[in-house]
Design a protein around this motif. Structure first.
Motif, mmCIF file in Angstrom:
data_model
loop_
_atom_site.group_PDB
_atom_site.id
_atom_site.type_symbol
_atom_site.label_atom_id
_atom_site.label_comp_id
_atom_site.label_asym_id
_atom_site.label_seq_id
_atom_site.Cartn_x
_atom_site.Cartn_y
_atom_site.Cartn_z
ATOM 1 N N ARG A 288 21.292 17.860 4.600
ATOM 2 C CA ARG A 288 21.230 17.065 3.971
ATOM 3 C C ARG A 288 20.028 15.236 3.793
ATOM 4 N NH1 ARG A 288 25.703 16.667 -0.530
ATOM 5 N NH2 ARG A 288 26.360 16.233 0.946
ATOM 6 N N CYS A 289 19.457 15.386 3.019
ATOM 7 C CA CYS A 289 18.511 14.059 2.882
ATOM 8 C C CYS A 289 17.840 13.078 1.446
ATOM 9 C CB CYS A 289 17.203 14.058 4.541
ATOM 10 S SG CYS A 289 15.634 14.999 3.286
ATOM 11 N N ALA A 290 17.785 12.319 1.729
ATOM 12 C CA ALA A 290 17.948 11.607 0.401
ATOM 13 C C ALA A 290 15.999 11.275 0.592
ATOM 14 C CB ALA A 290 17.797 10.135 0.571
ATOM 15 N N VAL A 291 15.216 11.313 -0.070
ATOM 16 C CA VAL A 291 13.516 11.271 -0.268
ATOM 17 C C VAL A 291 12.791 10.183 -0.884
ATOM 18 C CG1 VAL A 291 12.023 11.901 -0.804
ATOM 19 C CG2 VAL A 291 13.457 13.927 0.312
ATOM 20 N N GLY A 292 12.087 9.446 -0.397
ATOM 21 C CA GLY A 292 11.602 8.383 -1.069
ATOM 22 C C GLY A 292 10.109 8.097 -1.094
ATOM 23 N N PHE A 293 9.751 7.424 -1.970
ATOM 24 C CA PHE A 293 8.381 7.853 -1.590
ATOM 25 C C PHE A 293 7.591 6.412 -1.850
ATOM 26 C CE2 PHE A 293 9.272 11.695 -3.470
ATOM 27 C CZ PHE A 293 8.129 12.956 -2.803
ATOM 28 N N SER A 294 6.599 6.179 -1.927
ATOM 29 C CA SER A 294 6.241 5.043 -1.496
ATOM 30 C C SER A 294 5.070 4.094 -3.027
ATOM 31 C CB SER A 294 5.241 4.399 -0.747
ATOM 32 O OG SER A 294 4.191 5.386 -0.700
ATOM 33 N N SER A 295 4.926 5.254 -3.864
ATOM 34 C CA SER A 295 4.252 4.969 -4.602
ATOM 35 C C SER A 295 5.130 6.108 -5.419
ATOM 36 C CB SER A 295 3.053 5.030 -5.335
ATOM 37 O OG SER A 295 2.376 6.126 -4.710
ATOM 38 N N PRO A 296 4.658 6.088 -7.293
ATOM 39 C CA PRO A 296 5.440 7.135 -8.281
ATOM 40 C C PRO A 296 3.853 8.181 -8.603
ATOM 41 C CG PRO A 296 4.580 4.775 -9.387
ATOM 42 C CD PRO A 296 4.281 4.786 -8.075
ATOM 43 N N GLU A 297 2.906 7.140 -7.999
ATOM 44 C CA GLU A 297 1.525 8.286 -8.493
ATOM 45 C C GLU A 297 1.982 9.485 -7.064
ATOM 46 O OE1 GLU A 297 0.357 5.821 -9.507
ATOM 47 O OE2 GLU A 297 1.043 5.970 -7.704
#
Length: 111
Positions: free
Chosen positions: A31-40
């Protein structure tokens, strides 16, 4: 110094009273967590209906550490749909090969 914020996908209960991190799995099943640098970037991959919140890396690590998750993936390029087993399909039914996906665009270091 500017604070780095990740746009992190979450799920909400039907009443909207509870919010939880949406967690993913790597190709090897961890399992991993995911993040994005922008909402787009989040919307481009997960769609416009995906709820999200803003978290810094320390907060995201603090939330996932008790779950044994030490991998954070930033700006993944692909998320495969959830696997569902059709009704009546048992162990004797042939299974399709697991989908493969390219490596994430960036991966934060493990602690």
């Amino acid at each position: 110094m500017a604070r780095v914020v990740w746009h992190v996908p979450v799920t909400t209960s039907g009443t909207g009273s509870t919010t939880a991190l949406r967690l993913f799995r790597l190709r090897d099943g961890r399992r991993c967590a995911v993040g994005f640098s922008s909402p787009e970037a989040l919307v481009a991959l997960l769609g416009p209906n995906q709820a999200h919140t803003e978290l810094g890396e320390p907060a995201l690590r603090d939330l996932t550490a008790p779950l044994g998750i030490d991998t954070l993936v930033v700006n993944p390029r692909m998320v495969a749909p959830s696997v569902t087993i059709p009704a009546g399909a048992g162990p004797s039914a042939p299974s399709a090969p697991a989908p493969t996906c390219p490596a994430p665009a960036a991966r934060l270091q493990r602690r």
